[in-house]
Design a protein around this motif. Structure first.
Motif: not given
Length: 442
Positions: A167-170, A288-292, A312-313, A344-346
């Protein structure tokens, strides 16, 4: 009354639904006969039916439980049930079981009539762990070439194999099943920037080299005087962080990404299955930065889905420490990145460089969270070091300045660039020893 009639025997085992590890299970063997009981034997079948292990035996010759059947010549139908209870079923209990029943024939006591039934006990186990990783990391950030990014979801301890999805952002992700990695077609393949002049977000090379904002260089600072810092003061100088722009050139598409999904599973020696699911798409740091992203698992042994999630940060605000806090000539200095202001990920890639010169060992850069400077000389006083932390989402530069203090154990000017005694001092020592030997011989 038929005294010579042959006895009959029918055996059946009650079916069972799949059971979960830890449950109490009762296997029930029902049989109907008009003969006299001889024995009941339960077997557990292993190795594809080649081995049968006895788990229960009842021998009527040494039991009086069936004394009410002593008049075996009288024909009557009697129903029996033999049960085997497994108090806490395990994965190893999974497999076929057989119930064998023997009775004496009504016609002759020397003849035994045999019959059997079988059942397959299906033991399920819920997954015990789930984790989301990034494939091919640590990896650098690039503004001039798009990158494929892959999340890997690893689910262990389950039986049978679970259903895994992302899932992306739920919101569930609609992905294209991918049996094998594609061979560079469509939006899957990275697209290179054909000409750097097409990038209207970059800073000209000349400006970047001069340390202008956006060039990844530190702002202009007054160079401290060379030599030792005899006065007490801060050991390091705080330099503002430089964050490399994550804005992609205009040639990068901004439409919704196309996701590719792949699911595999492999058996484990304990009877469980390890499942791996991958989600791959062309990364766009702008969106995509800060996407859950979350990986969720459905399994018949679970009452509700199991999940693991990551955000993703890009790296931001590295926290740098230096030991010792007051570096003196000849000390070994360690500069370490202890963490970031955010999660931070990855995992980021760390690269150390010395601004305007090479590192102490002569190399141009050093990879890793820690930079070690062995036996620092006085010449390194005021030198500035840059730590570049980057992952596919972005990059950031942090600078620190090394202040080297006098060492009372090492006289001023007696150390070389490696922090050891100079060759001139060593020559004077050898000359003095030689003169002493000559005088003694004289």
């Amino acid at each position: 009354m038929c005294l010579l009639c042959t006895s009959y025997l029918t055996v059946s085992i009650e079916p069972l639904p799949p059971v979960v590890v830890g449950d109490a299970v009762t296997l029930k063997c029902n049989f109907k006969t008009d003969g006299k009981m001889r024995e009941i034997v339960w077997y557990r079948v292993t190795d594809g039916g080649t081995i049968k292990q006895k788990i229960f035996t009842f021998d009527a010759m040494f039991s009086t439980n069936f004394s009410h059947m002593e008049n075996y010549r009288k024909r009557e139908d009697l129903v029996y049930q033999s049960t085997v209870r497994l108090p806490e079923v395990r994965i190893s209990d999974n497999g076929p079981y057989e119930c064998h029943v023997g009775i004496y024939d009504r016609a002759t006591r020397e003849k035994v009539v045999l019959a059997s039934g079988n059942i397959f006990l299906n033991v399920m186990a819920p997954p015990t762990s789930i984790s989301v990783l990034a494939a091919d990391t640590p990896a650098p950030f690039s503004r001039y070439q798009t990158q494929n990014f892959t999340l890997v979801c690893v689910v262990s301890g389950g039986k049978p194999a679970p259903l895994v999805y992302f899932k992306r952002d739920g919101e569930p992700i609609e992905a294209t099943p991918l049996p094998e990695p594609p061979a560079g077609a469509g939006s899957w393949a990275p697209r290179n920037l054909l000409h750097r002049d097409l990038d209207d977000t970059k800073v000209p090379k000349s400006l970047a080299a001069e340390g202008e904002v956006g060039g990844g260089r530190p702002p202009a600072t007054a160079e401290p005087p060379r030599g030792l810092a005899a006065e007490r003061g801060p050991v390091t100088e705080t330099i503002p962080e430089t964050v490399v722009s994550r804005e992609f050139p205009r040639w990068v598409h901004v439409a919704e990404p196309i996701y590719y999904f792949r699911h595999t599973h492999a058996p484990v020696s304990d009877g469980t299955v390890e499942a791996r699911a991958t989600l791959t798409w062309t990364l766009n740091p702008q969106i995509d930065n800060e996407a859950l992203f979350s990986c969720e698992v459905k399994h018949p042994a679970l009452s509700m889905p199991m999940q693991s999630e990551v955000t993703l940060v890009a790296p931001k605000g590295p926290k740098i420490t230096m030991t010792p806090t007051r570096a003196r000539v000849g000390d070994t200095v360690r500069i370490l990145v202890q963490g970031f202001q955010n999660e931070v990920f990855p995992e980021p890639l760390f690269t150390w460089t010395r601004v305007g010169s090479r590192l102490l060992d002569g190399s141009t850069e050093h990879d890793g969270k820690e930079l070690v400077l062995e036996r620092v000389p006085a010449e390194l006083n005021g030198s500035m070091y840059r730590c570049t932390a980057q992952n596919p989402l972005g990059s950031t530069d942090t600078h620190t300045r090394l202040i080297v203090f006098e060492n009372p154990n090492i006289p001023r000017g007696t150390e070389d660039s490696n922090g050891s005694l100079t060759g001139h001092c060593g020559f004077r020592l050898v000359l003095a020893l030689t003169l002493t030997v000559i005088l003694e011989l004289t």
